[in-house]
Design an enzyme around this catalytic site. Structure first.
Site, PDB file in Angstrom:
ATOM      1  N   LEU A 104       0.883  -1.169   0.000  1.00 52.35           N
ATOM      2  CA  LEU A 104       0.000   0.000   0.000  1.00 52.35           C
ATOM      3  C   LEU A 104       0.916   1.213   0.000  1.00 52.35           C
ATOM      4  O   LEU A 104       1.879   1.266   0.769  1.00 52.35           O
ATOM      5  CB  LEU A 104      -0.886   0.017   1.258  1.00 52.35           C
ATOM      6  CG  LEU A 104      -1.941  -1.072   1.386  1.00 52.35           C
ATOM      7  CD1 LEU A 104      -2.720  -0.905   2.685  1.00 52.35           C
ATOM      8  CD2 LEU A 104      -2.904  -1.067   0.201  1.00 52.35           C
ATOM      9  N   ASP A 105       0.612   2.191  -0.849  1.00 49.02           N
ATOM     10  CA  ASP A 105       1.483   3.357  -0.899  1.00 49.02           C
ATOM     11  C   ASP A 105       1.281   4.230   0.335  1.00 49.02           C
ATOM     12  O   ASP A 105       0.380   4.007   1.152  1.00 49.02           O
ATOM     13  CB  ASP A 105       1.281   4.150  -2.196  1.00 49.02           C
ATOM     14  CG  ASP A 105      -0.123   4.709  -2.343  1.00 49.02           C
ATOM     15  OD1 ASP A 105      -0.616   5.334  -1.373  1.00 49.02           O
ATOM     16  OD2 ASP A 105      -0.725   4.549  -3.413  1.00 49.02           O
ATOM     17  N   LYS A 106       2.122   5.230   0.451  1.00 47.85           N
ATOM     18  CA  LYS A 106       2.150   6.088   1.632  1.00 47.85           C
ATOM     19  C   LYS A 106       0.806   6.747   1.911  1.00 47.85           C
ATOM     20  O   LYS A 106       0.425   6.987   3.067  1.00 47.85           O
ATOM     21  CB  LYS A 106       3.231   7.161   1.425  1.00 47.85           C
ATOM     22  CG  LYS A 106       3.710   7.867   2.654  1.00 47.85           C
ATOM     23  CD  LYS A 106       4.909   8.734   2.304  1.00 47.85           C
ATOM     24  CE  LYS A 106       5.582   9.289   3.538  1.00 47.85           C
ATOM     25  NZ  LYS A 106       6.789  10.083   3.214  1.00 47.85           N
TER      26      LYS A 106
END
Length: 231
Positions: A104-106
């Site tokens: 999951l990205d930031k």
């Protein structure tokens, strides 16, 4: 499988092999009620006690984490706060290394799975297995119902020749939608909405395969049973 005591303590992140010898000399390691004195003794990890406590996850781990915004799925400390910082520090020294199953990205929150089982990572991230993921997306403007059909038909992403597989989109509220997809392309949900003229302002993953986030508090984790081989 039986292994040397110093190897077990090192691979499960408790201490270095050199420190393991000191721990044994201090009487901190026991097996079947007997305090061990020889660091080269071979035992089953699940039978070993350290200060009276068993080894954590001797057969491997599968962890469900509710990832907060701002955290990255990288082991590199220079990229910002890491999801691994939310786990017990000892786990960062385990071998095999604990990694995320997909990322999951930031700027995305929600369900993240972590494991030290490489076969499980490969099985659940392989495109041929089509593991479903469910996201809640908050958009910058009101959704046109026509987007449902666009997602169902497969979205063409900018810079990619292959169209996305069909995805299910459910409009929950004017600017809130639930998306179910079975791929894991780079920033896929955001790019799919961008291709339809929308900007995702918030993104949260709720389900991965049959595993649901439920009411797990943000930033907290819980252990899950390892699935049977092939499942």
């Amino acid at each position: 499988m039986k292994r040397r005591i110093d190897q077990i303590l090192g691979n499960f992140g408790y201490c270095s092999r050199w420190q393991a010898r000191r721990w044994i000399n201090e009487g901190r390691i026991s097996h079947n009620g007997v305090v061990l004195t020889d660091f080269s003794s071979k035992v089953e990890p699940r039978e070993l006690l350290i200060d009276g406590e068993p080894i954590a996850f001797p057969d491997g781990m599968l962890i469900l984490l509710n990832k907060p915004l701002g955290y990255v799925c990288s082991h590199e400390s220079g990229e910002g706060p890491r999801v691994y910082d939310l786990l017990p520090p000892r786990w960062q020294d385990r071998e095999p290394k604990v990694v995320s199953i997909g990322r999951l990205d930031k700027d995305t929150s929600g369900l993240l799975l972590l494991t030290d089982q490489s076969a499980l990572v490969q099985r659940w991230t392989s495109p041929k297995h089509h593991v479903e993921k469910v996201y809640r997306a908050t958009l910058d403007r009101e959704l046109d119902p026509g987007v449902i059909g666009q997602f169902a038909a497969g979205i063409a992403l900018r810079g990619e020749a292959k169209v996305c597989l069909p995805a299910a989109l459910t409009i929950i509220d004017a600017k809130l939608a639930e998306v179910t997809l079975s791929e894991g392309r780079y920033h896929q949900v955001r790019r799919m909405f961008a291709a339809c003229g929308y900007q995702v302002e918030a993104l949260h993953r709720q389900r991965f395969g049959d595993i649901e986030l439920g009411d797990l508090p943000e930033g907290q984790w819980r252990a899950l049973p390892l699935p049977a081989a092939g499942s």
